[in-house]
Design an enzyme around this catalytic site. Structure first.
Site, PDB file in Angstrom:
ATOM      1  N   ALA A  20       0.804  -1.228   0.000  1.00 38.65           N
ATOM      2  CA  ALA A  20       0.000   0.000   0.000  1.00 38.65           C
ATOM      3  C   ALA A  20       0.834   1.273   0.000  1.00 38.65           C
ATOM      4  O   ALA A  20       0.717   2.114  -0.908  1.00 38.65           O
ATOM      5  CB  ALA A  20      -0.956  -0.016   1.195  1.00 38.65           C
ATOM      6  N   GLU A  44       9.894  -5.828  -4.189  1.00 41.80           N
ATOM      7  CA  GLU A  44       8.919  -6.527  -3.356  1.00 41.80           C
ATOM      8  C   GLU A  44       9.360  -7.987  -3.225  1.00 41.80           C
ATOM      9  O   GLU A  44       9.561  -8.672  -4.228  1.00 41.80           O
ATOM     10  CB  GLU A  44       7.521  -6.460  -3.968  1.00 41.80           C
ATOM     11  CG  GLU A  44       6.485  -7.400  -3.375  1.00 41.80           C
ATOM     12  CD  GLU A  44       6.334  -7.264  -1.859  1.00 41.80           C
ATOM     13  OE1 GLU A  44       6.263  -8.302  -1.181  1.00 41.80           O
ATOM     14  OE2 GLU A  44       6.296  -6.113  -1.361  1.00 41.80           O
ATOM     15  N   CYS A  54      -6.191  -6.575   4.838  1.00 40.25           N
ATOM     16  CA  CYS A  54      -7.391  -6.554   5.679  1.00 40.25           C
ATOM     17  C   CYS A  54      -8.454  -7.527   5.172  1.00 40.25           C
ATOM     18  O   CYS A  54      -9.326  -7.948   5.935  1.00 40.25           O
ATOM     19  CB  CYS A  54      -7.980  -5.143   5.725  1.00 40.25           C
ATOM     20  SG  CYS A  54      -6.851  -3.895   6.372  1.00 40.25           S
ATOM     21  N   VAL A  91      15.225  -6.410  -0.434  1.00 37.23           N
ATOM     22  CA  VAL A  91      16.310  -5.505  -0.091  1.00 37.23           C
ATOM     23  C   VAL A  91      16.909  -5.964   1.236  1.00 37.23           C
ATOM     24  O   VAL A  91      16.195  -6.080   2.243  1.00 37.23           O
ATOM     25  CB  VAL A  91      15.821  -4.048  -0.009  1.00 37.23           C
ATOM     26  CG1 VAL A  91      16.927  -3.137   0.534  1.00 37.23           C
ATOM     27  CG2 VAL A  91      15.373  -3.566  -1.381  1.00 37.23           C
ATOM     28  N   ASP A 296       2.883   0.588   7.678  1.00 33.58           N
ATOM     29  CA  ASP A 296       2.947  -0.092   8.967  1.00 33.58           C
ATOM     30  C   ASP A 296       4.331  -0.063   9.604  1.00 33.58           C
ATOM     31  O   ASP A 296       4.491  -0.498  10.745  1.00 33.58           O
ATOM     32  CB  ASP A 296       2.503  -1.549   8.815  1.00 33.58           C
ATOM     33  CG  ASP A 296       1.039  -1.683   8.460  1.00 33.58           C
ATOM     34  OD1 ASP A 296       0.338  -0.668   8.431  1.00 33.58           O
ATOM     35  OD2 ASP A 296       0.595  -2.828   8.208  1.00 33.58           O
ATOM     36  N   ASN A 318      -2.150   3.992   2.804  1.00 31.35           N
ATOM     37  CA  ASN A 318      -2.441   4.611   1.509  1.00 31.35           C
ATOM     38  C   ASN A 318      -2.318   6.133   1.571  1.00 31.35           C
ATOM     39  O   ASN A 318      -1.831   6.765   0.632  1.00 31.35           O
ATOM     40  CB  ASN A 318      -3.842   4.204   1.049  1.00 31.35           C
ATOM     41  CG  ASN A 318      -3.854   2.825   0.424  1.00 31.35           C
ATOM     42  OD1 ASN A 318      -3.453   2.641  -0.717  1.00 31.35           O
ATOM     43  ND2 ASN A 318      -4.304   1.829   1.178  1.00 31.35           N
ATOM     44  N   TYR A 439     -31.398  12.514  10.122  1.00 28.74           N
ATOM     45  CA  TYR A 439     -32.385  11.742  10.885  1.00 28.74           C
ATOM     46  C   TYR A 439     -33.557  11.350   9.998  1.00 28.74           C
ATOM     47  O   TYR A 439     -34.106  12.152   9.247  1.00 28.74           O
ATOM     48  CB  TYR A 439     -32.929  12.552  12.069  1.00 28.74           C
ATOM     49  CG  TYR A 439     -34.237  11.979  12.588  1.00 28.74           C
ATOM     50  CD1 TYR A 439     -34.247  10.749  13.254  1.00 28.74           C
ATOM     51  CD2 TYR A 439     -35.442  12.636  12.369  1.00 28.74           C
ATOM     52  CE1 TYR A 439     -35.442  10.197  13.690  1.00 28.74           C
ATOM     53  CE2 TYR A 439     -36.646  12.092  12.808  1.00 28.74           C
ATOM     54  CZ  TYR A 439     -36.641  10.875  13.470  1.00 28.74           C
ATOM     55  OH  TYR A 439     -37.818  10.317  13.896  1.00 28.74           O
ATOM     56  N   ARG A 455     -24.381  13.912  25.257  1.00 25.77           N
ATOM     57  CA  ARG A 455     -25.182  14.638  26.258  1.00 25.77           C
ATOM     58  C   ARG A 455     -24.882  14.132  27.665  1.00 25.77           C
ATOM     59  O   ARG A 455     -24.711  14.915  28.609  1.00 25.77           O
ATOM     60  CB  ARG A 455     -26.673  14.477  25.954  1.00 25.77           C
ATOM     61  CG  ARG A 455     -27.153  15.189  24.701  1.00 25.77           C
ATOM     62  CD  ARG A 455     -28.623  14.939  24.457  1.00 25.77           C
ATOM     63  NE  ARG A 455     -29.467  15.577  25.481  1.00 25.77           N
ATOM     64  CZ  ARG A 455     -30.784  15.397  25.568  1.00 25.77           C
ATOM     65  NH1 ARG A 455     -31.402  14.580  24.724  1.00 25.77           N
ATOM     66  NH2 ARG A 455     -31.485  16.021  26.486  1.00 25.77           N
TER      67      ARG A 455
END
Length: 465
Positions: A20, A44, A54, A91, A296, A318, A439, A455
């Protein structure tokens, strides 16, 4: 003379990590600069690029039927955009002084050096794998990459037994437990904490515990694994704690992850208290003008506590990549920080949190009040209105919102976004009560549950002043 000057006017960007953060950075940099201005080389070590980690539990559980549905962009698609993405290439060393990286072909073992003018580090995180007897036995799986997911599915296909033990009850542990239940396994979750989902306060985690038991999952809390036991064939046969053994034909590790920073630590780059790389607001590695990092493997600023944290989520990765790519490509962007928003589910129970838990607030030295309310996802008289519980933390003196946790059925989880926006804006719970939310009876009671909690929290703040 810079390496860029040696090659003419074209600079070279090297990206370490093809998921990502790394590939978002490469793609954004390519949008801003064409191949005649910027050469992009990416490494990679796995078989896949730009995939959704995920989504792995939902692939394992059968909700997502095809592995490739989790791949956002293939290596071929990246290469078609003039990004030289080299797969199965790891790497192994970063020479900061020399402006180069050493990479090894995973299959052949061949090694070579590649110079860079600008470097992006997106090495991600690695699953925590405790040093226990038997932890590397066949049938024990961590789940972090598509390769990991495929290996687990291969084991499930070969295994005749139907007993699974999940070690850990964080997001991955909970989601993998549900996935294995969906596949017809008898599932035991061994959890070191008092309740599952340590990202929640224990009183909220208790609801998750009850929901998991309702699915038929055996929950073992306050227990720590001491050994993975194997049979005569060397494969896993049970998981042991100090007090008991739990038979297992397959074991999944859901203990969490650590930043994958062994490579950069060896290169002398700055590491924070949580093991992640330290960057500035532009995602540039501190003290290094031509090195950026994201995803990460980095620590980020918590906007609520003001402290650095490690929060491994694809949403952040991302965004980091977009910021890095913009800056590498000659623009300017920043990543100001996070409030720690996350959402998950167990069957139809939705679990969400943002901001600080009680122990986070105490650790930050904040005095706070709490308010917990029970409400419904829709007007109580409307069909299929489902219950939800909302817990809210507010700073005692100022009333500033500190955190919200929500556990409930359909319509509960994404309500946490209201609180995430309020946290980012630095709102008080009193200010939240005046929010103009949508609503209608099919969507909410006339007082949305988040506002009911606000509240109640506002009244508690006023009472304790």
């Amino acid at each position: 003379m810079s390496t860029g000057a040696a090659r003419g006017t074209r600079e070279r960007l090297v990206v370490v990590g093809g998921d990502a953060a790394g590939m978002s950075a490469a793609s954004q940099a390519r949008r801003l600069k064409g191949p005649d201005e910027l050469e992009i080389v990416a490494f990679e070590r796995g078989h896949f690029s730009s995939f959704s980690a995920c989504g792995i539990p939902y692939w394992v559980g059968g909700d997502v039927t095809e592995r490739d549905a989790l791949i956002a962009r293939t290596p071929e698609e990246h290469r078609a955009r003039d990004i030289d993405l080299r797969m199965r290439t790891e790497v192994t060393e970063i020479d900061v002084a020399g402006g180069r990286v050493r990479a090894r072909d995973v299959d052949s073992g061949a090694q070579s050096w590649t110079s860079y003018d600008k470097l992006v580090i997106g090495t991600g995180a690695r699953p925590i794998r405790p040093e226990l007897p038997g932890i590397d036995a066949p049938g024990v799986h961590g789940v972090q990459t598509l390769d990991d997911g495929q290996a687990l599915l291969d084991t499930l296909a070969r295994t005749r037994g139907r007993r699974a033990v999940v070690v850990g009850a964080g997001y991955i542990g909970v989601e993998m437990a549900e996935a294995l239940i969906n596949r017809g396994y008898e599932v035991t979750v061994v959890n070191r904490g008092r309740e599952p989902m340590s990202t929640l306060d224990p009183d909220m985690g208790r609801m998750v515990h009850e929901a998991m038991e309702g699915l038929g999952i055996t929950m073992v809390d306050d227990a720590e694994v001491t050994e993975v036991l194997t049979g005569d064939d060397g494969r896993v046969r049970a998981v042991a704690t100090r007090d008991a053994e739990f038979p297992a034909d397959v074991v999944v590790l859901g203990i969490g992850v650590r930043p994958e920073t062994r490579l950069v630590e060896a290169a002398g780059l700055p590491i924070g208290a949580h093991g992640g790389l330290l960057t500035d607001l532009a995602m540039r590695v501190r003290g290094h003008g031509n090195i950026w990092a994201g995803g990460d493997c980095v620590e980020v600023l918590d906007l609520v506590s003001g402290q650095e944290r490690h929060i491994p989520l694809g949403t952040h990765a991302n965004k980091h990549g977009q910021v890095v790519g913009t800056n590498v490509g000659g623009g300017y962007a920043t990543f100001p920080g996070v409030v720690g928003t996350a959402v998950s589910k167990v069957c139809d129970l939705e679990i969400a949190r943002t901001g600080l838990r009680e122990k986070d607030a105490r650790r930050a030295g904040l005095r706070f009040v709490t308010a917990t309310i029970e409400s419904t996802s829709r007007a109580g008289y409307y069909p299929d209105a489902s219950p939800m519980t909302v817990k809210m933390l507010a700073e005692r003196r100022t009333g500033r919102l500190l955190g919200v946790q929500i556990v409930g059925r359909e319509g509960a989880g994404k309500r946490v976004d209201i609180a995430a926006v309020a946290l980012t804006a630095g709102m008080t719970v009193e200010q939240m009560t005046a929010l103009d939310l949508g609503y209608a009876p099919p969507f909410s009671p006339v007082w949305d549950p988040v506002l009911v909690a606000a509240r109640k929290a506002a009244r508690e703040v006023e009472r304790q002043r």
